[in-house]
Design a protein around this motif. Sequence first.
Motif, PDB file in Angstrom:
ATOM      1  N   PHE A 137      -8.758   1.739   0.514  1.00 40.44           N
ATOM      2  CA  PHE A 137      -8.894   0.767  -0.585  1.00 40.44           C
ATOM      3  C   PHE A 137      -9.572   1.645  -2.266  1.00 40.44           C
ATOM      4  CE2 PHE A 137      -8.403  -3.401   1.731  1.00 40.44           C
ATOM      5  CZ  PHE A 137      -6.893  -2.978   1.818  1.00 40.44           C
ATOM      6  N   ILE A 153      -7.194   4.058  -3.457  1.00 40.21           N
ATOM      7  CA  ILE A 153      -5.953   3.930  -4.495  1.00 40.21           C
ATOM      8  C   ILE A 153      -5.992   2.481  -5.085  1.00 40.21           C
ATOM      9  CG2 ILE A 153      -4.861   3.905  -2.329  1.00 40.21           C
ATOM     10  CD1 ILE A 153      -4.595   0.628  -1.787  1.00 40.21           C
ATOM     11  N   THR A 189      -9.666   1.112   6.260  1.00 40.54           N
ATOM     12  CA  THR A 189      -8.835   0.935   5.726  1.00 40.54           C
ATOM     13  C   THR A 189     -10.234   0.470   4.029  1.00 40.54           C
ATOM     14  OG1 THR A 189      -8.065  -0.549   7.048  1.00 40.54           O
ATOM     15  CG2 THR A 189      -8.477  -1.372   4.936  1.00 40.54           C
ATOM     16  N   LEU A 247      -3.232  -6.140  -4.188  1.00 40.11           N
ATOM     17  CA  LEU A 247      -2.812  -4.863  -3.810  1.00 40.11           C
ATOM     18  C   LEU A 247      -0.642  -5.259  -4.556  1.00 40.11           C
ATOM     19  CD1 LEU A 247      -2.741  -4.450  -0.026  1.00 40.11           C
ATOM     20  CD2 LEU A 247      -4.022  -3.464  -1.633  1.00 40.11           C
ATOM     21  N   ILE A 273       0.203  -1.289   0.167  1.00 39.03           N
ATOM     22  CA  ILE A 273      -0.169   0.122  -0.063  1.00 39.03           C
ATOM     23  C   ILE A 273       0.938   1.566   0.375  1.00 39.03           C
ATOM     24  CG2 ILE A 273      -1.828   1.493   1.293  1.00 39.03           C
ATOM     25  CD1 ILE A 273      -2.514  -0.960   2.219  1.00 39.03           C
ATOM     26  N   SER A 274       2.441   1.243   0.951  1.00 38.57           N
ATOM     27  CA  SER A 274       2.663   2.176   0.578  1.00 38.57           C
ATOM     28  C   SER A 274       3.561   2.658  -0.967  1.00 38.57           C
ATOM     29  CB  SER A 274       4.520   2.033   1.643  1.00 38.57           C
ATOM     30  OG  SER A 274       4.255   1.976   3.134  1.00 38.57           O
ATOM     31  N   VAL A 277      -2.022   0.051   7.366  1.00 36.49           N
ATOM     32  CA  VAL A 277      -2.750   0.900   6.206  1.00 36.49           C
ATOM     33  C   VAL A 277      -2.597   2.115   6.529  1.00 36.49           C
ATOM     34  CG1 VAL A 277      -4.234   0.706   4.699  1.00 36.49           C
ATOM     35  CG2 VAL A 277      -3.946  -1.546   5.578  1.00 36.49           C
TER      36      VAL A 277
END
Length: 579
Positions: free
Chosen positions: A53, A56, A49, A123, A15-16, A329
């Motif tokens: 999602f 992103i 979270t 991811l 995620i980063s 996250v």
Amino acid sequence: MPPVIIVGGGPVGLISSILLSLQEIPHVLFERHPGTSIHPKACGLNQRTMEIFRHIGVEDEVLRQSAPPETVSHTAWYTSLGSHGQQIYCRNAWGGGEYRARYEEASPCSYRILPQIRLEPILLNRAKELNPDGLNHSTEVLSVTEYPNQIIVTVRNKDGRREDWEAEYVLGTDGGRMMADQLGIAWEGEKDIFDMVSAHFHAPLSKIHPNPNAFISWFINPFLGGSIKSGYLYPLGPFPSDPSTEEWYFGCAMLPDDPQRFDTDAMTSRIRKTLDLPNLKINLHSVSHWYVGSIVTEKFRSKGGRVFLVGDAAHRIPPWGALGMNTGVQDAFNLIWKLAFTLRGTFKDNSSFLDSYEEERRPIAKRVAYSSLFNLRSHGDAMDRAIGVSPEQSSDQNQLAMEAFFDKSHPAYAQKHHDVEKAQKILDGEFCALGTEMGWFYPSVDVKKEGDENNHDGQIGPDGEFDIINYHPSTIPGHHLPHFWLRRNNVTISSRDLLQPRQFLLLSNATLQWKFINGFRVPYQFELIDEEAGWEDVNGVWKKLTSTCKSCAILVRPDGIIAYRGNPELHDVLPELGM
């Protein structure tokens, strides 16, 4: 030389990477394993979270693969699943049943269940799509050396060669203690509380299970000493479940006479024993031995300021309450935009600005570590105790206590059932903790102490305690931008959908002109919430939130945190933001 190196390719590292790509910041990621996780870990994805999602671009795929909501609306306790097994208690959980309306009001996203082994590939695909050449698996990080103006990361490639990489910043998302230990950062909290073992296996249990809507099944076997030692069980998908393909997770604490390490036979035997299904056909995929800990690093940033600990590298949180991965996250969502703005030179005092990551996130990690440990202990201290089962008693004493719970003629029957109901109020902190999941905020952002006047719009109770059960939407600085529906040109979206990775968001109920001091400008987009000039406030939530301010404006950070509210002239805003 990439500006940023990520050490670790689990959910938080991936995620980063995605967030850095959306910020158009070049970076590389190193992961020592050849691919994504093979043993299931986290599974509950709370609404904060899921909002990330959505941000992103992976929400649709997560929804497609996650467990159908109706199948995860309950949790239940059993003596076993065998022919003599009985249900002890069943309740709503995770936004199901009586909690549904509250969860739907809180966010445009729903609470979802998707095991980590199925989440990570989603991811990874997204991270590769955005940065196809920057993800390096089978690459072990050997050391991280910090200098005043750079970081040197030494890695061993898949072919065995050592190689040095330079970067301006490093994100430690390795999920273990390696990075913190290398940096000399100590841990605080309780370590090695329970010695646990868990299994990932296939078995046609949906044919046997009495409640298809109970996601986690908790077992209280009087002969095994109670909840944690008896174990717990939940499905891993693929969803929707099919007896021919379904997989399961089972976890339990080790018993005094257990072997030091569980092999296939020992694990299979324990599953059958707890479930009381001696002939259950089990195809065991993996076994994991681990310790429950509730620990947080003393610092989230290195002494030299160029290394940040994110996720499990900064906090190890017991899984009771599904707060570990979710917190990680949300760490990344807090940090990455700050790192990107720093690398672009948006802020005057970069070091002070980056310090806000630890200032904001560490208190959250400490609170959820405590609450998760409390949740774990409540299974024994509240639920087992209500029935009368205890590891200090003999098996015969525990069995008599359990028999009394099911015997309506027993003098203690009514009291035991009353006590179990009371225990569920304590366990609300694990199964309907909307305040913990959605209501956390950053007090340090509230520089004018507006929240002191009304206990942060109720998120803090009259006793000074955080309301873990209820979420209280607020526009006080430091709180999340509340969700409300907006409509324009027959298109309806959430206020949360207005957030952009590289911009602040300015919302107002009146036409205004931001005035900036010293010619310094924060990149922002302006949205007027007005039926004639802009967005329509569909349900009147924005009107309610701004009812005390005729020309109210709020400035929202890229991570959805309100940075300022009030006077539309920005004469005193920039100092508050540290700019």
